[in-house]
Design a protein around this motif. Structure first.
Motif, PDB file in Angstrom:
ATOM      1  N   UNK A   1      -6.790  11.205   7.629  1.00  0.00           N
ATOM      2  CA  UNK A   1      -8.157  10.687   7.715  1.00  0.00           C
ATOM      3  C   UNK A   1      -8.306   9.721   8.885  1.00  0.00           C
ATOM      4  N   UNK A   2      -7.283   8.906   9.100  1.00  0.00           N
ATOM      5  CA  UNK A   2      -7.317   7.971  10.224  1.00  0.00           C
ATOM      6  C   UNK A   2      -7.246   8.742  11.538  1.00  0.00           C
ATOM      7  N   UNK A   3      -6.296   9.694  11.647  1.00  0.00           N
ATOM      8  CA  UNK A   3      -6.150  10.455  12.888  1.00  0.00           C
ATOM      9  C   UNK A   3      -7.391  11.287  13.197  1.00  0.00           C
ATOM     10  N   UNK A   4      -8.059  11.818  12.173  1.00  0.00           N
ATOM     11  CA  UNK A   4      -9.269  12.616  12.398  1.00  0.00           C
ATOM     12  C   UNK A   4     -10.416  11.784  12.961  1.00  0.00           C
ATOM     13  N   UNK A   5     -10.387  10.484  12.738  1.00  0.00           N
ATOM     14  CA  UNK A   5     -11.499   9.619  13.153  1.00  0.00           C
ATOM     15  C   UNK A   5     -11.299   8.974  14.523  1.00  0.00           C
ATOM     16  N   UNK A   6     -10.136   9.171  15.152  1.00  0.00           N
ATOM     17  CA  UNK A   6      -9.864   8.489  16.425  1.00  0.00           C
ATOM     18  C   UNK A   6      -9.628   9.481  17.554  1.00  0.00           C
ATOM     19  N   UNK A   7      -9.740   8.977  18.769  1.00  0.00           N
ATOM     20  CA  UNK A   7      -9.429   9.746  19.973  1.00  0.00           C
ATOM     21  C   UNK A   7      -7.948   9.550  20.308  1.00  0.00           C
ATOM     22  N   UNK A   8      -7.450  10.326  21.244  1.00  0.00           N
ATOM     23  CA  UNK A   8      -6.048  10.189  21.662  1.00  0.00           C
ATOM     24  C   UNK A   8      -5.795   8.786  22.186  1.00  0.00           C
ATOM     25  N   UNK A   9      -6.731   8.287  22.990  1.00  0.00           N
ATOM     26  CA  UNK A   9      -6.603   6.957  23.584  1.00  0.00           C
ATOM     27  C   UNK A   9      -7.798   6.114  23.133  1.00  0.00           C
ATOM     28  N   UNK A  10      -7.565   4.868  22.756  1.00  0.00           N
ATOM     29  CA  UNK A  10      -8.699   4.021  22.364  1.00  0.00           C
ATOM     30  C   UNK A  10      -9.655   3.792  23.529  1.00  0.00           C
ATOM     31  N   UNK A  11     -10.928   3.556  23.224  1.00  0.00           N
ATOM     32  CA  UNK A  11     -11.884   3.275  24.300  1.00  0.00           C
ATOM     33  C   UNK A  11     -11.584   1.936  24.960  1.00  0.00           C
ATOM     34  N   UNK A  12     -11.999   1.813  26.193  1.00  0.00           N
ATOM     35  CA  UNK A  12     -11.846   0.554  26.916  1.00  0.00           C
ATOM     36  C   UNK A  12     -12.713  -0.509  26.249  1.00  0.00           C
ATOM     37  N   UNK A  13     -12.330  -1.774  26.342  1.00  0.00           N
ATOM     38  CA  UNK A  13     -13.098  -2.836  25.685  1.00  0.00           C
ATOM     39  C   UNK A  13     -14.560  -2.910  26.099  1.00  0.00           C
TER      40      UNK A  13
ATOM     41  N   UNK B   1       0.719  11.882  15.254  1.00  0.00           N
ATOM     42  CA  UNK B   1       0.033  12.962  14.560  1.00  0.00           C
ATOM     43  C   UNK B   1       0.724  14.282  14.879  1.00  0.00           C
ATOM     44  N   UNK B   2       1.306  14.919  13.883  1.00  0.00           N
ATOM     45  CA  UNK B   2       1.940  16.225  14.076  1.00  0.00           C
ATOM     46  C   UNK B   2       3.400  16.108  14.493  1.00  0.00           C
ATOM     47  N   UNK B   3       3.937  17.228  14.929  1.00  0.00           N
ATOM     48  CA  UNK B   3       5.340  17.293  15.345  1.00  0.00           C
ATOM     49  C   UNK B   3       5.468  16.733  16.764  1.00  0.00           C
ATOM     50  N   UNK B   4       6.520  15.971  16.985  1.00  0.00           N
ATOM     51  CA  UNK B   4       6.751  15.334  18.288  1.00  0.00           C
ATOM     52  C   UNK B   4       8.176  15.601  18.703  1.00  0.00           C
ATOM     53  N   UNK B   5       8.347  15.956  19.964  1.00  0.00           N
ATOM     54  CA  UNK B   5       9.679  16.199  20.504  1.00  0.00           C
ATOM     55  C   UNK B   5      10.499  14.923  20.433  1.00  0.00           C
ATOM     56  N   UNK B   6      11.749  14.985  19.948  1.00  0.00           N
ATOM     57  CA  UNK B   6      12.564  13.756  19.844  1.00  0.00           C
ATOM     58  C   UNK B   6      12.901  13.178  21.204  1.00  0.00           C
ATOM     59  N   UNK B   7      13.071  11.860  21.237  1.00  0.00           N
ATOM     60  CA  UNK B   7      13.428  11.167  22.487  1.00  0.00           C
ATOM     61  C   UNK B   7      14.893  11.401  22.798  1.00  0.00           C
ATOM     62  N   UNK B   8      15.198  11.338  24.093  1.00  0.00           N
ATOM     63  CA  UNK B   8      16.588  11.454  24.542  1.00  0.00           C
ATOM     64  C   UNK B   8      17.147  10.069  24.760  1.00  0.00           C
TER      65      UNK B   8
ATOM     66  N   UNK C   1       0.825  -1.209   0.000  1.00  0.00           N
ATOM     67  CA  UNK C   1       0.000   0.000   0.000  1.00  0.00           C
ATOM     68  C   UNK C   1       0.859   1.258   0.000  1.00  0.00           C
ATOM     69  N   UNK C   2       0.320   2.298  -0.623  1.00  0.00           N
ATOM     70  CA  UNK C   2       0.977   3.610  -0.646  1.00  0.00           C
ATOM     71  C   UNK C   2       0.261   4.507   0.359  1.00  0.00           C
ATOM     72  N   UNK C   3       0.974   4.936   1.386  1.00  0.00           N
ATOM     73  CA  UNK C   3       0.386   5.797   2.402  1.00  0.00           C
ATOM     74  C   UNK C   3       0.798   7.232   2.153  1.00  0.00           C
ATOM     75  N   UNK C   4      -0.171   8.128   2.210  1.00  0.00           N
ATOM     76  CA  UNK C   4       0.089   9.557   2.062  1.00  0.00           C
ATOM     77  C   UNK C   4      -0.263  10.242   3.376  1.00  0.00           C
ATOM     78  N   UNK C   5       0.156  11.485   3.518  1.00  0.00           N
ATOM     79  CA  UNK C   5      -0.216  12.239   4.717  1.00  0.00           C
ATOM     80  C   UNK C   5      -1.730  12.418   4.793  1.00  0.00           C
ATOM     81  N   UNK C   6      -2.376  12.563   3.646  1.00  0.00           N
ATOM     82  CA  UNK C   6      -3.833  12.717   3.626  1.00  0.00           C
ATOM     83  C   UNK C   6      -4.522  11.467   4.174  1.00  0.00           C
ATOM     84  N   UNK C   7      -4.078  10.293   3.738  1.00  0.00           N
ATOM     85  CA  UNK C   7      -4.694   9.047   4.219  1.00  0.00           C
ATOM     86  C   UNK C   7      -4.465   8.874   5.714  1.00  0.00           C
ATOM     87  N   UNK C   8      -3.255   9.198   6.192  1.00  0.00           N
ATOM     88  CA  UNK C   8      -2.988   9.110   7.634  1.00  0.00           C
ATOM     89  C   UNK C   8      -3.840  10.122   8.394  1.00  0.00           C
TER      90      UNK C   8
END
Length: 195
Positions: A137-149, A187-194, A128-135
């Motif tokens: 769309x996924x990020x727009x549809x989800x919450x920060x944390x998944x719901x509990x089962x 999603x977005x810019x993330x501070x690099x790990x040390x 599959x070819x992933x673009x920023x647009x496709x990613x």
């Protein structure tokens, strides 16, 4: 003379093929069957090869109840997959204070513990070819944390961990030979790990 010695033995389906077939019969997938079977394959890999728990397949957004761009998984890994750099500093400071309180010497190791967090998993194929647009769309549809089962309702869009402020998914990329490689995509810019 019988020809049984020249006949091929019966081919039995693999356990994964049987699981996918059984799931297809039990559920009415709302996505393409190939995407649904890929999600089942990744779920199986996470559960039996990587010891994840509380795995479930999501087909609808927890915000709008609309169909997700493709089936997603959520689950709990056996250990924390990502630690925010600022949280890492705080955990090290807390572990150092605990070591000093126990009266251990400075050269000892620090006992740093971070509880595992529920994660989103995005099943994909290597071809599959992933673009920023496709990613996006996924990020727009989800919450920060998944719901509990036990509840698909996600009224809060924040994590129990105050350091988890951006959305992330584990991109589970499956190849044709069934190997799966996992990448953390944020999603977005993330501070690099040390280190």
């Amino acid at each position: 003379m019988t020809r049984t010695e020249h006949m091929k033995p019966a081919v039995l389906p693999s356990p994964l093929s049987s699981l996918i077939k059984d799931e297809a019969l039990r559920s009415q997938p709302s996505h393409l069957p190939s995407l649904h079977s890929l999600a089942i394959q990744i779920q199986h890999n996470l559960q039996y090869q990587h010891e994840w728990s509380d795995l479930q397949i999501h087909t609808r957004s927890s915000f709008t109840n609309e169909l997700l761009p493709r089936p997603l998984l959520s689950g709990l890994p056996p250990q924390r997959l990502y630690i925010h750099p600022d949280e890492q500093i705080e955990l090290l400071k807390d572990a150092d204070r605990a070591r000093k309180a126990r009266g251990e010497e400075e050269g000892g190791t620090l006992d740093v513990k971070a509880a595992p967090e529920r994660e989103w998993i995005l099943p994909a194929r290597l071809s599959e070819k992933w673009t920023l647009r496709r990613l996006a769309e996924v990020f727009d549809a989800i919450a920060v944390v998944p719901p509990q089962p036990e509840s698909e309702d996600m009224e809060e869009d924040r994590a129990a961990n105050p350091w988890r402020t951006t959305k992330r998914v584990i991109l589970a990329t499956a190849d044709t030979d069934s190997t799966v490689v996992y990448y953390i995509v944020q999603d977005g810019m993330v501070k690099p790990r040390q280190n």
